[in-house]
Design a protein around this motif. Structure first.
Motif, PDB file in Angstrom:
ATOM      1  N   ALA A 199       0.829  -1.205   0.000  1.00  0.00           N
ATOM      2  CA  ALA A 199       0.000   0.000   0.000  1.00  0.00           C
ATOM      3  C   ALA A 199       0.868   1.263   0.000  1.00  0.00           C
ATOM      4  CB  ALA A 199      -0.936  -0.002   1.208  1.00  0.00           C
ATOM      5  N   GLN A 200       1.954   1.241   0.754  1.00  0.00           N
ATOM      6  CA  GLN A 200       2.851   2.389   0.795  1.00  0.00           C
ATOM      7  C   GLN A 200       3.568   2.584  -0.535  1.00  0.00           C
ATOM      8  OE1 GLN A 200       5.056   1.036   4.279  1.00  0.00           O
ATOM      9  NE2 GLN A 200       4.264   2.755   5.487  1.00  0.00           N
ATOM     10  N   VAL A 201       3.933   1.462  -1.173  1.00  0.00           N
ATOM     11  CA  VAL A 201       4.577   1.558  -2.481  1.00  0.00           C
ATOM     12  C   VAL A 201       3.632   2.223  -3.483  1.00  0.00           C
ATOM     13  CG1 VAL A 201       5.399   0.220  -4.460  1.00  0.00           C
ATOM     14  CG2 VAL A 201       6.137  -0.394  -2.159  1.00  0.00           C
ATOM     15  N   GLU A 202       2.378   1.786  -3.492  1.00  0.00           N
ATOM     16  CA  GLU A 202       1.393   2.362  -4.413  1.00  0.00           C
ATOM     17  C   GLU A 202       1.211   3.855  -4.156  1.00  0.00           C
ATOM     18  OE1 GLU A 202      -3.181   1.522  -5.989  1.00  0.00           O
ATOM     19  OE2 GLU A 202      -2.376   0.441  -4.238  1.00  0.00           O
ATOM     20  N   GLN A 203       1.150   4.248  -2.885  1.00  0.00           N
ATOM     21  CA  GLN A 203       0.975   5.654  -2.548  1.00  0.00           C
ATOM     22  C   GLN A 203       2.200   6.470  -2.954  1.00  0.00           C
ATOM     23  OE1 GLN A 203      -1.671   7.220  -1.547  1.00  0.00           O
ATOM     24  NE2 GLN A 203      -0.618   9.209  -1.378  1.00  0.00           N
ATOM     25  N   ARG A 204       3.392   5.928  -2.713  1.00  0.00           N
ATOM     26  CA  ARG A 204       4.620   6.633  -3.083  1.00  0.00           C
ATOM     27  C   ARG A 204       4.706   6.831  -4.598  1.00  0.00           C
ATOM     28  NH1 ARG A 204       9.267   7.538   0.394  1.00  0.00           N
ATOM     29  NH2 ARG A 204       8.540   7.197   2.513  1.00  0.00           N
ATOM     30  N   ILE A 205       4.298   5.831  -5.359  1.00  0.00           N
ATOM     31  CA  ILE A 205       4.335   5.941  -6.816  1.00  0.00           C
ATOM     32  C   ILE A 205       3.387   7.037  -7.289  1.00  0.00           C
ATOM     33  CG2 ILE A 205       3.746   4.758  -8.968  1.00  0.00           C
ATOM     34  CD1 ILE A 205       4.846   2.195  -7.758  1.00  0.00           C
ATOM     35  N   LYS A 220       1.217  -5.912 -11.368  1.00  0.00           N
ATOM     36  CA  LYS A 220       0.273  -6.734 -10.604  1.00  0.00           C
ATOM     37  C   LYS A 220       0.961  -7.556  -9.522  1.00  0.00           C
ATOM     38  CE  LYS A 220      -3.142  -7.145 -14.318  1.00  0.00           C
ATOM     39  NZ  LYS A 220      -3.866  -8.094 -15.199  1.00  0.00           N
ATOM     40  N   ASP A 221       2.217  -7.915  -9.744  1.00  0.00           N
ATOM     41  CA  ASP A 221       2.924  -8.745  -8.770  1.00  0.00           C
ATOM     42  C   ASP A 221       3.533  -7.924  -7.635  1.00  0.00           C
ATOM     43  OD1 ASP A 221       4.939  -7.454 -10.083  1.00  0.00           O
ATOM     44  OD2 ASP A 221       6.011  -9.263 -10.720  1.00  0.00           O
ATOM     45  N   GLY A 222       3.274  -6.617  -7.609  1.00  0.00           N
ATOM     46  CA  GLY A 222       3.804  -5.776  -6.544  1.00  0.00           C
ATOM     47  C   GLY A 222       5.114  -5.087  -6.892  1.00  0.00           C
ATOM     48  N   SER A 223       5.766  -5.517  -7.973  1.00  0.00           N
ATOM     49  CA  SER A 223       6.975  -4.833  -8.421  1.00  0.00           C
ATOM     50  C   SER A 223       6.564  -3.574  -9.183  1.00  0.00           C
ATOM     51  CB  SER A 223       7.827  -5.740  -9.303  1.00  0.00           C
ATOM     52  OG  SER A 223       7.130  -6.056 -10.495  1.00  0.00           O
ATOM     53  N   TYR A 224       7.537  -2.756  -9.537  1.00  0.00           N
ATOM     54  CA  TYR A 224       7.238  -1.546 -10.289  1.00  0.00           C
ATOM     55  C   TYR A 224       8.398  -1.227 -11.218  1.00  0.00           C
ATOM     56  CZ  TYR A 224       9.756   0.273  -6.177  1.00  0.00           C
ATOM     57  OH  TYR A 224      10.654   0.475  -5.164  1.00  0.00           O
ATOM     58  N   THR A 225       8.081  -0.468 -12.245  1.00  0.00           N
ATOM     59  CA  THR A 225       9.078  -0.076 -13.235  1.00  0.00           C
ATOM     60  C   THR A 225       9.146   1.445 -13.298  1.00  0.00           C
ATOM     61  OG1 THR A 225       7.446  -0.116 -15.022  1.00  0.00           O
ATOM     62  CG2 THR A 225       8.683  -2.138 -14.622  1.00  0.00           C
ATOM     63  N   GLY A 226      10.256   1.952 -13.776  1.00  0.00           N
ATOM     64  CA  GLY A 226      10.427   3.385 -13.880  1.00  0.00           C
ATOM     65  C   GLY A 226      11.765   3.731 -14.499  1.00  0.00           C
ATOM     66  N   PHE A 227      12.066   5.017 -14.511  1.00  0.00           N
ATOM     67  CA  PHE A 227      13.284   5.514 -15.140  1.00  0.00           C
ATOM     68  C   PHE A 227      14.243   6.070 -14.085  1.00  0.00           C
ATOM     69  CE2 PHE A 227      10.070   5.641 -18.376  1.00  0.00           C
ATOM     70  CZ  PHE A 227      10.725   5.291 -19.553  1.00  0.00           C
ATOM     71  N   ILE A 228      15.514   5.850 -14.314  1.00  0.00           N
ATOM     72  CA  ILE A 228      16.552   6.543 -13.551  1.00  0.00           C
ATOM     73  C   ILE A 228      17.475   7.232 -14.540  1.00  0.00           C
ATOM     74  CG2 ILE A 228      16.475   4.950 -11.589  1.00  0.00           C
ATOM     75  CD1 ILE A 228      19.131   3.751 -12.661  1.00  0.00           C
ATOM     76  N   LYS A 229      18.026   8.340 -14.112  1.00  0.00           N
ATOM     77  CA  LYS A 229      18.991   9.070 -14.933  1.00  0.00           C
ATOM     78  C   LYS A 229      20.367   8.909 -14.312  1.00  0.00           C
ATOM     79  CE  LYS A 229      19.290  13.616 -14.843  1.00  0.00           C
ATOM     80  NZ  LYS A 229      19.005  15.057 -15.057  1.00  0.00           N
ATOM     81  N   VAL A 230      21.326   8.525 -15.125  1.00  0.00           N
ATOM     82  CA  VAL A 230      22.690   8.303 -14.647  1.00  0.00           C
ATOM     83  C   VAL A 230      23.629   9.234 -15.400  1.00  0.00           C
ATOM     84  CG1 VAL A 230      24.534   6.640 -14.280  1.00  0.00           C
ATOM     85  CG2 VAL A 230      22.152   5.889 -14.165  1.00  0.00           C
ATOM     86  N   GLN A 231      24.418   9.985 -14.649  1.00  0.00           N
ATOM     87  CA  GLN A 231      25.440  10.842 -15.250  1.00  0.00           C
ATOM     88  C   GLN A 231      26.761  10.088 -15.253  1.00  0.00           C
ATOM     89  OE1 GLN A 231      26.295  14.483 -13.192  1.00  0.00           O
ATOM     90  NE2 GLN A 231      27.383  15.382 -14.914  1.00  0.00           N
ATOM     91  N   LYS A 237      22.407   9.347 -19.304  1.00  0.00           N
ATOM     92  CA  LYS A 237      21.616   8.281 -19.918  1.00  0.00           C
ATOM     93  C   LYS A 237      20.439   7.938 -19.025  1.00  0.00           C
ATOM     94  CE  LYS A 237      20.971   5.396 -23.280  1.00  0.00           C
ATOM     95  NZ  LYS A 237      20.759   5.881 -24.663  1.00  0.00           N
ATOM     96  N   HIS A 238      19.253   7.857 -19.629  1.00  0.00           N
ATOM     97  CA  HIS A 238      18.065   7.402 -18.916  1.00  0.00           C
ATOM     98  C   HIS A 238      17.891   5.903 -19.156  1.00  0.00           C
ATOM     99  CE1 HIS A 238      17.079  11.726 -18.921  1.00  0.00           C
ATOM    100  NE2 HIS A 238      16.371  11.444 -17.847  1.00  0.00           N
ATOM    101  N   LEU A 239      17.619   5.186 -18.096  1.00  0.00           N
ATOM    102  CA  LEU A 239      17.395   3.747 -18.185  1.00  0.00           C
ATOM    103  C   LEU A 239      16.026   3.403 -17.625  1.00  0.00           C
ATOM    104  CD1 LEU A 239      20.818   2.255 -16.980  1.00  0.00           C
ATOM    105  CD2 LEU A 239      20.008   2.454 -19.334  1.00  0.00           C
ATOM    106  N   HIS A 240      15.306   2.536 -18.323  1.00  0.00           N
ATOM    107  CA  HIS A 240      14.024   2.036 -17.833  1.00  0.00           C
ATOM    108  C   HIS A 240      14.294   0.697 -17.155  1.00  0.00           C
ATOM    109  CE1 HIS A 240       9.849   0.299 -18.287  1.00  0.00           C
ATOM    110  NE2 HIS A 240       9.617   1.478 -17.737  1.00  0.00           N
ATOM    111  N   ILE A 241      14.080   0.628 -15.849  1.00  0.00           N
ATOM    112  CA  ILE A 241      14.461  -0.558 -15.086  1.00  0.00           C
ATOM    113  C   ILE A 241      13.321  -1.010 -14.185  1.00  0.00           C
ATOM    114  CG2 ILE A 241      16.905   0.070 -15.112  1.00  0.00           C
ATOM    115  CD1 ILE A 241      16.611   1.027 -12.234  1.00  0.00           C
ATOM    116  N   LEU A 242      13.514  -2.161 -13.560  1.00  0.00           N
ATOM    117  CA  LEU A 242      12.553  -2.728 -12.615  1.00  0.00           C
ATOM    118  C   LEU A 242      12.956  -2.375 -11.193  1.00  0.00           C
ATOM    119  CD1 LEU A 242      12.350  -6.246 -14.264  1.00  0.00           C
ATOM    120  CD2 LEU A 242      10.484  -4.581 -14.238  1.00  0.00           C
ATOM    121  N   SER A 243      12.003  -2.516 -10.288  1.00  0.00           N
ATOM    122  CA  SER A 243      12.291  -2.210  -8.892  1.00  0.00           C
ATOM    123  C   SER A 243      13.349  -3.138  -8.320  1.00  0.00           C
ATOM    124  CB  SER A 243      11.007  -2.298  -8.061  1.00  0.00           C
ATOM    125  OG  SER A 243      10.379  -3.568  -8.242  1.00  0.00           O
ATOM    126  N   HIS A 244      13.447  -4.362  -8.851  1.00  0.00           N
ATOM    127  CA  HIS A 244      14.447  -5.300  -8.320  1.00  0.00           C
ATOM    128  C   HIS A 244      15.736  -5.318  -9.144  1.00  0.00           C
ATOM    129  CE1 HIS A 244      11.833  -7.695 -11.085  1.00  0.00           C
ATOM    130  NE2 HIS A 244      13.010  -8.064 -11.552  1.00  0.00           N
TER     131      HIS A 244
END
Length: 256
Positions: free
Chosen positions: A56-62, A79-90, A134-141
């Motif tokens: 529930a906290q993960v969903e709210q934070r997202i 659906k499995d509770g994991s999440y995806t998103g972008f990080i920027k790396v210099q 560089k922006h990377l699209h990665i998983l929470s794990h």
């Protein structure tokens, strides 16, 4: 070349460097950066980085994260509770990286068979431009070590991934703090906990120079070569310091 690159004499023909700029050409660009980058290395993660979030906290934070960003680089909950998103790396690398280069040379049979040729693998070394991001699209794990591997693949760098390390960077009270991420740490989780602010948290790829070197494993010629490289690096640092103080002295004299 002006960068004073040194390599084994047998490798000289296989290496090309794009470092023809005159010494000191980048000093002006580094002034502001170096004024802030008096970094403090931090070994332990901050308290907020150790927080454990339930689903529930993960969903709210997202939801909060997505509401604060001004781009389409959203995080998505799976659906499995994991999440995806972008990080920027210099990428802040001070040494050249190696990429593969293939040179086509005629084979022994080329004269008789016309177009047949043989690919010879070669290595090209160059400096990545300053400020490369560089922006990377990665998983929470996704782990920090996997982020490094992905970055090297993006730029087709063939150097050993262990030569590099992923750091988290934060600014607080006009002080920069750097912490080297462990291989198993999850950058996207840190991004979610910190929020989208780049001052609160950003990621930097740098050379991994924290490990101990077993100097006994090198031969005498190699050790002598390392000493020459160190001397050149020391002379370059001294030159930059003298140039910086000379600029400061000049500005003071102009003010007077």
């Amino acid at each position: 070349p002006d960068c004073s690159f040194t390599c084994h004499y047998r490798c000289r023909a296989l290496v090309r460097l794009d470092c023809s700029g005159p010494p000191g050409a980048s000093d002006e660009d580094d002034g502001t950066e170096q004024a802030l980058e008096k970094d403090t290395n931090v070994d332990e993660p901050a308290e907020w980085e150790k927080a454990e979030l339930d689903p529930a906290q993960v969903e709210q934070r997202i939801k909060e994260y997505n509401s604060q960003i001004n781009s389409n680089l959203f995080m998505s909950l799976n659906k499995d509770g994991s999440y995806t998103g972008f990080i920027k790396v210099q990428l802040k690398l001070v040494r050249p990286v190696s990429v593969p280069a293939t040179k086509r040379v005629p084979s022994l049979q080329a004269g008789r068979q016309g177009t047949r040729s043989q690919g010879v693998k070669r290595r090209t070394s160059f400096y990545l431009p300053k400020g490369t991001v560089k922006h990377l699209h990665i998983l929470s794990h996704t782990r920090a070590s996997e982020v490094i591997d992905a970055l090297l693949r993006k730029f087709t760098v063939i150097d050993n991934p262990r030569k590099f390390a992923l750091f988290e960077r934060s600014e607080k009270d006009e002080q920069v703090y750097l912490r080297k991420l462990g291989d198993e740490e999850q950058p996207l989780r840190l991004r979610l906990l910190a929020g989208p602010s780049e001052k609160a948290l950003s990621f930097v790829l740098k050379e991994n120079e924290t490990g101990e070197v077993n100097w006994d494993a090198f031969t005498l010629p190699e050790l002598h070569n390392f000493l020459r490289i160190l001397q050149r690096e020391e002379e370059e640092h001294v030159r930059q310091l003298r140039h910086r103080y000379a600029r400061c002295r000049q500005k003071m004299q102009e003010a007077l």
